[in-house]
Design a protein around this motif. Structure first.
Motif, mmCIF file in Angstrom:
data_model
loop_
_atom_site.group_PDB
_atom_site.id
_atom_site.type_symbol
_atom_site.label_atom_id
_atom_site.label_comp_id
_atom_site.label_asym_id
_atom_site.label_seq_id
_atom_site.Cartn_x
_atom_site.Cartn_y
_atom_site.Cartn_z
ATOM 1 N N ALA A 149 64.176 13.488 110.733
ATOM 2 C CA ALA A 149 63.374 14.609 110.244
ATOM 3 C C ALA A 149 62.430 15.100 111.335
ATOM 4 N N ALA A 150 61.763 14.177 112.018
ATOM 5 C CA ALA A 150 60.841 14.561 113.089
ATOM 6 C C ALA A 150 61.574 15.263 114.224
ATOM 7 N N ALA A 151 62.761 14.770 114.562
ATOM 8 C CA ALA A 151 63.539 15.392 115.643
ATOM 9 C C ALA A 151 63.915 16.833 115.296
ATOM 10 N N LEU A 152 64.048 17.128 113.996
ATOM 11 C CA LEU A 152 64.381 18.494 113.561
ATOM 12 C C LEU A 152 63.133 19.342 113.286
ATOM 13 N N GLY A 153 61.952 18.777 113.533
ATOM 14 C CA GLY A 153 60.714 19.530 113.372
ATOM 15 C C GLY A 153 60.037 19.397 112.018
ATOM 16 N N TYR A 154 60.468 18.426 111.218
ATOM 17 C CA TYR A 154 59.878 18.228 109.889
ATOM 18 C C TYR A 154 58.914 17.045 109.894
ATOM 19 N N GLY A 155 58.015 17.067 108.942
ATOM 20 C CA GLY A 155 57.096 15.967 108.754
ATOM 21 C C GLY A 155 57.518 15.131 107.561
ATOM 22 N N THR A 156 57.180 13.867 107.612
ATOM 23 C CA THR A 156 57.440 12.928 106.513
ATOM 24 C C THR A 156 56.236 11.994 106.400
ATOM 25 N N CYS A 157 56.208 11.225 105.342
ATOM 26 C CA CYS A 157 55.188 10.189 105.168
ATOM 27 C C CYS A 157 55.821 9.078 104.320
ATOM 28 N N TRP A 158 56.226 8.033 104.978
ATOM 29 C CA TRP A 158 56.869 6.903 104.304
ATOM 30 C C TRP A 158 55.884 6.318 103.309
ATOM 31 N N MET A 159 56.259 6.304 102.042
ATOM 32 C CA MET A 159 55.351 5.872 100.983
ATOM 33 C C MET A 159 55.994 4.801 100.107
ATOM 34 N N THR A 160 55.218 3.761 99.826
ATOM 35 C CA THR A 160 55.645 2.773 98.839
ATOM 36 C C THR A 160 54.657 2.701 97.679
ATOM 37 N N GLY A 161 53.442 3.193 97.880
ATOM 38 C CA GLY A 161 52.416 3.153 96.839
ATOM 39 C C GLY A 161 52.871 3.724 95.505
ATOM 40 N N PRO A 162 53.491 4.910 95.495
ATOM 41 C CA PRO A 162 53.865 5.526 94.219
ATOM 42 C C PRO A 162 54.946 4.780 93.443
ATOM 43 N N THR A 163 55.552 3.763 94.058
ATOM 44 C CA THR A 163 56.647 3.078 93.369
ATOM 45 C C THR A 163 56.189 2.319 92.136
ATOM 46 N N TYR A 164 54.880 2.141 91.959
ATOM 47 C CA TYR A 164 54.439 1.499 90.714
ATOM 48 C C TYR A 164 54.757 2.387 89.517
ATOM 49 N N ALA A 165 55.052 3.663 89.753
ATOM 50 C CA ALA A 165 55.467 4.565 88.674
ATOM 51 C C ALA A 165 56.981 4.794 88.704
ATOM 52 N N ALA A 166 57.710 3.817 89.223
ATOM 53 C CA ALA A 166 59.166 3.960 89.363
ATOM 54 C C ALA A 166 59.859 4.231 88.030
ATOM 55 N N GLU A 167 59.443 3.548 87.002
ATOM 56 C CA GLU A 167 60.077 3.720 85.691
ATOM 57 C C GLU A 167 59.867 5.148 85.181
ATOM 58 N N GLU A 168 58.664 5.652 85.310
ATOM 59 C CA GLU A 168 58.358 7.002 84.842
ATOM 60 C C GLU A 168 59.080 8.054 85.682
ATOM 61 N N ILE A 169 59.118 7.851 86.992
ATOM 62 C CA ILE A 169 59.842 8.781 87.867
ATOM 63 C C ILE A 169 61.321 8.737 87.549
ATOM 64 N N GLY A 170 61.859 7.541 87.352
ATOM 65 C CA GLY A 170 63.274 7.390 87.016
ATOM 66 C C GLY A 170 63.641 8.107 85.732
ATOM 67 N N ALA A 171 62.748 8.081 84.757
ATOM 68 C CA ALA A 171 63.003 8.771 83.488
ATOM 69 C C ALA A 171 63.096 10.276 83.693
ATOM 70 N N MET A 172 62.382 10.782 84.683
ATOM 71 C CA MET A 172 62.399 12.225 84.964
ATOM 72 C C MET A 172 63.648 12.665 85.709
ATOM 73 N N ILE A 173 64.095 11.838 86.651
ATOM 74 C CA ILE A 173 65.230 12.270 87.478
ATOM 75 C C ILE A 173 66.572 11.837 86.916
ATOM 76 N N PRO A 175 69.438 8.717 85.563
ATOM 77 C CA PRO A 175 69.946 7.447 86.084
ATOM 78 C C PRO A 175 70.434 7.549 87.527
ATOM 79 N N VAL A 176 70.223 6.469 88.256
ATOM 80 C CA VAL A 176 70.798 6.320 89.584
ATOM 81 C C VAL A 176 71.785 5.167 89.486
ATOM 82 N N LYS A 177 72.235 4.677 90.605
ATOM 83 C CA LYS A 177 73.208 3.586 90.575
ATOM 84 C C LYS A 177 72.642 2.360 89.857
#
Length: 194
Positions: A149-173, A175-177
């Protein structure tokens, strides 16, 4: 700095983004780079979900904020304020045009076999799971993703903090594998400067 390694030094954590769409071709290239990461036993036990819907991203941020509030109630008083103070960092993705969710898949370890056999005490058997190859696999892919992403000129921010809401996020998006869990996420977009 060696010119050949310049792409590494372009990557840094970005927390403010322009409201500029990321072209599908750039997303494909970034995700293709992510999947070139090494993985134990070549299992490639990662799965990425790309979220571009601004309303859904806002709902995800609201879910993180609410989960933070709920979890804070269980913390001792002295830990509550520092934890709730982190919610602004845990929701910086709400400003990005794209959020990529990184899921880690199952990875069989010798610890599981030792526990099934029951011949080794649980505490001793669990030490053989400490390397956590599932996390290492997705972490390698995330590193490739952020560098691409950086090589293509984009910014990112690797985040693990929000994963405590994984169940709620999963319900929104949806099922995954099966047996995959949300391990990390990153906003993605053109960095907002000044």
């Amino acid at each position: 700095m060696m010119k050949e390694l310049e792409f590494i030094y372009k990557r840094h954590s970005v927390r403010r983004y322009q409201d500029t769409p990321v072209p599908a071709e750039d997303l494909r290239q970034i995700l293709a780079a992510a999947t070139q990461a090494p993985s134990g036993k070549n299992l490639q036990s990662w799965h990425f979900v790309v979220v571009k819907n601004a309303a859904l991203i806002a709902k995800m941020a609201a879910a993180v904020r609410e989960k933070n509030r709920q979890l804070a109630e269980y913390l001792p008083e002295e830990e509550r304020k520092p934890f709730t103070g982190m919610v602004e960092y845990h929701t910086v993705f709400k400003q990005a045009p794209v959020v990529i969710l990184a899921y880690a898949g199952p990875y069989p370890t010798v610890a599981e076999s030792l526990l099934k056999g029951g011949r080794m005490p649980e505490q001793e058997a669990r030490q053989y799971a400490k390397a956590n190859p599932a996390i290492q696999n997705v972490a390698a892919a995330m590193e490739n993703l952020t560098l691409a992403a950086a090589a293509l000129g984009y910014g990112t921010c690797w985040m693990t903090g929000p994963t405590y809401a994984a169940e709620e996020i999963g319900a929104m998006i949806g099922p995954v594998k099966e047996s995959y869990f949300l391990a990390a996420m990153t906003p993605l977009g053109v960095p907002l400067t000044a």
